[in-house]
Design an enzyme around this catalytic site. Structure first.
Site, PDB file in Angstrom:
ATOM      1  N   GLY A 495       0.814  -1.205   0.000  1.00 32.27           N
ATOM      2  CA  GLY A 495       0.000   0.000   0.000  1.00 32.27           C
ATOM      3  C   GLY A 495       0.846   1.253   0.000  1.00 32.27           C
ATOM      4  N   GLY A 497       0.330   5.580   1.193  1.00 31.66           N
ATOM      5  CA  GLY A 497      -0.556   6.610   1.728  1.00 31.66           C
ATOM      6  C   GLY A 497       0.135   7.937   1.855  1.00 31.66           C
ATOM      7  N   GLY A 498      -0.443   8.809   2.684  1.00 29.59           N
ATOM      8  CA  GLY A 498       0.086  10.157   2.835  1.00 29.59           C
ATOM      9  C   GLY A 498       1.451  10.201   3.468  1.00 29.59           C
ATOM     10  N   GLY A 500       3.810   7.520   3.331  1.00 25.80           N
ATOM     11  CA  GLY A 500       4.780   6.838   2.488  1.00 25.80           C
ATOM     12  C   GLY A 500       4.274   5.469   2.079  1.00 25.80           C
ATOM     13  N   VAL A 502       3.925   1.256   2.270  1.00 23.37           N
ATOM     14  CA  VAL A 502       3.718   0.250   3.304  1.00 23.37           C
ATOM     15  C   VAL A 502       4.127  -1.113   2.743  1.00 23.37           C
ATOM     16  CG1 VAL A 502       2.085  -0.786   4.916  1.00 23.37           C
ATOM     17  CG2 VAL A 502       1.797   1.596   4.206  1.00 23.37           C
ATOM     18  N   ASP A 620      -8.745  12.267  11.646  1.00 28.24           N
ATOM     19  CA  ASP A 620      -8.720  11.780  10.261  1.00 28.24           C
ATOM     20  C   ASP A 620      -9.462  10.451  10.172  1.00 28.24           C
ATOM     21  OD1 ASP A 620      -8.166  11.980   7.576  1.00 28.24           O
ATOM     22  OD2 ASP A 620      -6.157  11.112   7.725  1.00 28.24           O
TER      23      ASP A 620
END
Length: 833
Positions: A495, A497-498, A500, A502, A620
């Protein structure tokens, strides 16, 4: 072009060669880089190493140079390496390109001599690497007999490694030679070792050895002469360390072949002489029982510091492999039984024991070996000792800057006048070449780049993390994380995301983890990293993702979590890359599963809002931050934007925090986050779960663009069933759907004061689940919250799957009102409304 041609001719006249170095091809290959002859144009071969003159590299800025005609020395060693030195007037550094990550030896050589008005013995400076202080407030005696060599063992997992020299006051720094080379044996030291205190063996093991920088302070061949090994380490005799010479006798030197790679030691662990010599207990000298005698060595060490102690053993005294086992003592206290043949039945099979030992305030460390009564041969022995001190962290800058270069002075010894003229010309052209090169790439090939800086002090790294000052037990060494992810193998990427990327990883203990690695190209960074670590290191809950560890090493920021096999909640609702169509690959979550996921998530948020640390606002909440394990148990994740309560001054900020489609409208007016802001976001998640569509979509119909507005529109019409996920058609009890819709509607109230708490939400969702599982005849117009209906549907004896009395904060059970009894009483009160 003419300058380049002239430079090539000049190199030809001076017979200067640019060496090429091979990478390590196998564990049996000796290292060939980096070995630097500082302040020199000469390449020198010494004990199988080729030290390259740093003036050959053309990778530093030189302001001026000076020369002397002679160096007077009484050294018994080869002085050819120590006839030149590099002087630093300002903070400067040597930068090395690292192509192979792993464990390195770093040696820094100092040999003071005089050159005109400059006496290197007057130098006063600091030396650092990464964020560790190698030498602090360092001065060197004017000792011309032999060089001073400081040796360090450390793990390098960055493409750049820098050694910084910082003069003190108006003084200067200098260095004669530098070695930086990768160990052929990358299993050289373990990351987790037994911890020994001055009072004996600790109940705790020490974690993170490989993330430390270790300074060699003693390397002793017990019972043997001074010698050097294959990695150019110097071993000295143990005579000066023995407390009682009468207690020990020198073993007869072994003349046979050693059996390496049997008990764990190999050719690089120590020299053959170390394992072929030893001291054995002298039983004849014992005045009392032989069982009470010991051999004791006393070593000078830093007070109240940690040390890696390596003890070398090789049974060259026994006739049978099972004859000898004996006791090991530190500061007179028993710590271990040593059995040097426990792995194999071979004699003369070298091995070593590694331990982390804390020193007291005496300034010395006592190490003893003594016999055991249950040993057939009541004796004890030792072959070698190494003691390495853990270096402390430094506030000196640890990342090479790109500012203006400082002036570097070079002292050259034994250089004739004609050669000196040529060198000055070479330096001139190399300086031009270097300045042009610096406009583009920083560095020449894989060779070190020398950096000088105009400033003598720094305020510290701009991104220096505050978590370094905390005693958190979750810190993990970078090398362990690299091993777990096969050095961040793209095949293990699961994955992005915001923060970095995964990766899926497997730790040494077999635990599967998710490794989130910071990426500078993403918007989030150090503040989010720190917040995540600080929040998750304090709290534990069944419905919050657990932080297994973190790494803030070199320039890396990495978070390690428990692995959630089923991914994010959104993955099971819709394909986020599609606009309104559902992905055919997604799993089919039943309505019961969806309710249980919502309940679990609500419990996690309720715990955050009410925990004893003043309450934490997530800020969030969205479907991608709700993760599912293999049993579809929901856990709230991603606490990078979290803040501790509405009174936190950082809650009021100019920058908008959160994700569009989930953000509280009230937040846009006040820029103030509260627990009710999380409640609003959770209301959007409830509609996502019900409708299986994103919070925001592009649509020609304005009312469909925002899920919150669209869901409330149909809820107000009393026709929420028209927009549910088609996979749920026929699966939802109408009463359960009605209660669920009412809950989402209350969460999405425009005024935060009118929204329920997360505890209220939990109750409503539990109620919706009961309604779904209980077949009750009701009229369509009947209010699901009336007391009459509550009587028809009795509460269970206990709240299913609550488990909040297992919540831990700082290792203690949370004392909030989320125990079964406390929650149950509130549920009864809520039910009466």
């Amino acid at each position: 072009m003419e300058k380049l041609h002239f430079l090539m001719v000049l190199f030809s006249l001076l017979n200067l060669q640019f060496p090429s170095f091979l990478l390590l091809s196998s564990a049996s290959t000796l290292p060939s880089k980096y070995f630097i002859n500082c302040g020199s144009v000469s390449n020198i071969s010494l004990s199988g190493r080729k030290f390259v003159g740093d003036l050959n590299l053309g990778s530093f800025s030189v302001g001026s140079s000076s020369a002397i005609s002679d160096v007077t020395t009484n050294s018994s060693t080869d002085t050819s390496l120590y006839q030149t030195a590099r002087i630093f007037k300002n903070q400067s550094s040597f930068d090395f390109d690292i192509t192979d990550f792993g464990i390195y030896y770093v040696r820094v050589h100092f040999f003071p001599f005089s050159s005109g008005r400059t006496n290197l013995a007057d130098a006063h400076f600091d030396v650092s690497a990464f964020n560790f202080s190698l030498l602090s407030d360092f001065r060197i005696k004017d000792n011309s007999n032999s060089p001073l060599i400081k040796e360090y063992l450390l793990t390098i997992n960055a493409t750049k490694f820098s050694i910084h020299f910082t003069p003190r006051g108006k003084s200067f720094a200098f260095v004669s030679a530098i070695e930086v080379f990768l160990l052929p044996d990358q299993e050289f030291v373990s990351d987790e070792l037994d911890l020994i205190t001055p009072s004996g063996l600790s109940n705790h093991r020490y974690h993170g050895v490989r993330s430390q920088v270790l300074l060699t302070i003693h390397r002793v061949d017990v019972g043997g002469p001074q010698n050097n090994d294959s990695l150019w380490r110097n071993w000295i005799p143990d005579d000066e360390y023995l407390l009682s010479r009468e207690s020990a006798k020198t073993c007869v030197p072994y003349e046979g072949t050693l059996n390496y790679d049997v008990n764990g030691a190999n050719n690089y662990s120590a020299s053959d002489l170390v394992y072929k010599t030893c001291r054995e207990l002298n039983l004849d000298s014992s005045k009392g029982s032989s069982n009470s005698s010991k051999i004791t060595w006393r070593f000078g060490v830093s007070s109240r510091a940690k040390h890696l102690v390596r003890l070398h053993f090789c049974d060259i005294i026994s006739k049978n492999a099972s004859d000898v086992f004996f006791n090991l003592y530190f500061y007179g206290n028993f710590t271990h039984m040593i059995s040097t043949n426990k792995i194999s039945d071979l004699l003369a099979a070298p091995l070593y024991y590694d331990l982390v030992v804390e020193s007291d305030d005496s300034g010395y460390m006592d190490i003893s070996v003594g016999p055991r009564q249950d040993s057939k041969n009541k004796t004890a022995y030792l072959n070698g000792v190494e003691i390495m001190e853990f270096m402390k962290e430094s506030s000196l800058v640890d990342v090479p800057g790109n500012g203006n270069r400082s002036r570097v002075f070079v002292i050259v010894g034994t250089v004739c006048g004609v050669a000196f003229v040529f060198i000055v010309i070479v330096l001139f052209f190399l300086g031009i070449k270097y300045k042009k090169a610096k406009q583009g790439d920083d560095g020449v090939g894989s060779w070190p780049v020398f950096h000088g800086k105009d400033t003598t002090s720094r305020k510290g790294r701009a991104n220096a993390s505050s978590i370094r000052s905390l005693n958190l037990k979750l810190k993990m060494p970078l090398l362990e994380i690299q091993n777990a992810t096969h050095n961040f193998d793209p095949k293990l990427l699961i994955g992005e995301g915001g923060f970095g990327k995964v990766y899926k990883g497997t730790l040494q203990n077999g635990m599967t983890v998710a490794v989130k690695r910071s990426d500078s190209k993403h918007g989030q960074g150090l503040p989010e990293f720190e917040t995540e670590v600080l929040v998750l290191s304090k709290i534990r809950h069944r419905h919050l993702v657990s932080l297994i560890g973190y790494c803030e090493e070199r320039s890396e920021m990495i978070l390690v979590y428990e692995f959630m096999e089923k991914g994010t909640l959104r993955d099971h609702l819709y394909d986020q890359n599609e606009k309104s169509k559902r992905s055919s690959k997604r799993s089919k979550l039943s309505w019961k599963q969806r309710l249980e996921i919502c309940i679990g998530s609500a419990k996690g948020l309720h715990y955050l809002h009410t925990c004893s640390h003043g309450g934490i606002i997530h800020r969030d909440v969205k479907s991608t931050n709700i993760l599912l394990n293999k049993n579809y148990v929901a856990k709230v994740a991603d606490f990078g934007l979290s803040r501790s309560g509405p009174n936190d001054p950082d809650n009021c900020s100019v920058g908008i925090k959160g994700s569009f489609g989930y953000m509280d409208p009230e937040y846009f007016r006040s820029l103030q986050f509260t627990e009710k802001s999380d409640v609003y976001s959770f209301g959007v998640v409830l509609l996502e779960v019900l409708c299986a569509r994103p919070a925001i979509v592009n649509s020609t119909k304005r009312e469909e663009m925002n899920l919150a507005e669209w869901g409330i529109l149909w809820q107000n019409k009393g026709q929420l069933e028209n927009i549910i996920d088609p996979l749920l058609v026929g699966d939802i009890n109408p009463d359960s759907l009605r209660k669920f819709g009412e809950t989402a509607e209350k969460c999405l109230k425009g005024d935060g004061a009118n929204r329920p708490t997360m505890l209220d939400v939990i109750w409503d969702l539990e109620y919706a689940l009961q309604l779904h599982q209980t077949a009750v005849h009701r009229e369509p117009h009947e209010d699901t919250t009336t007391n009459a209906f509550f009587v028809e549907l009795p509460l269970p004896d206990s709240i299913p799957d609550w488990e909040d009395n297992d919540l831990l904060i700082g290792g203690e059970v949370d004392g909030s009102d989320t125990t079964d009894s406390g929650v149950f009483s509130q549920l009864r009160i809520d039910a009466a409304r």
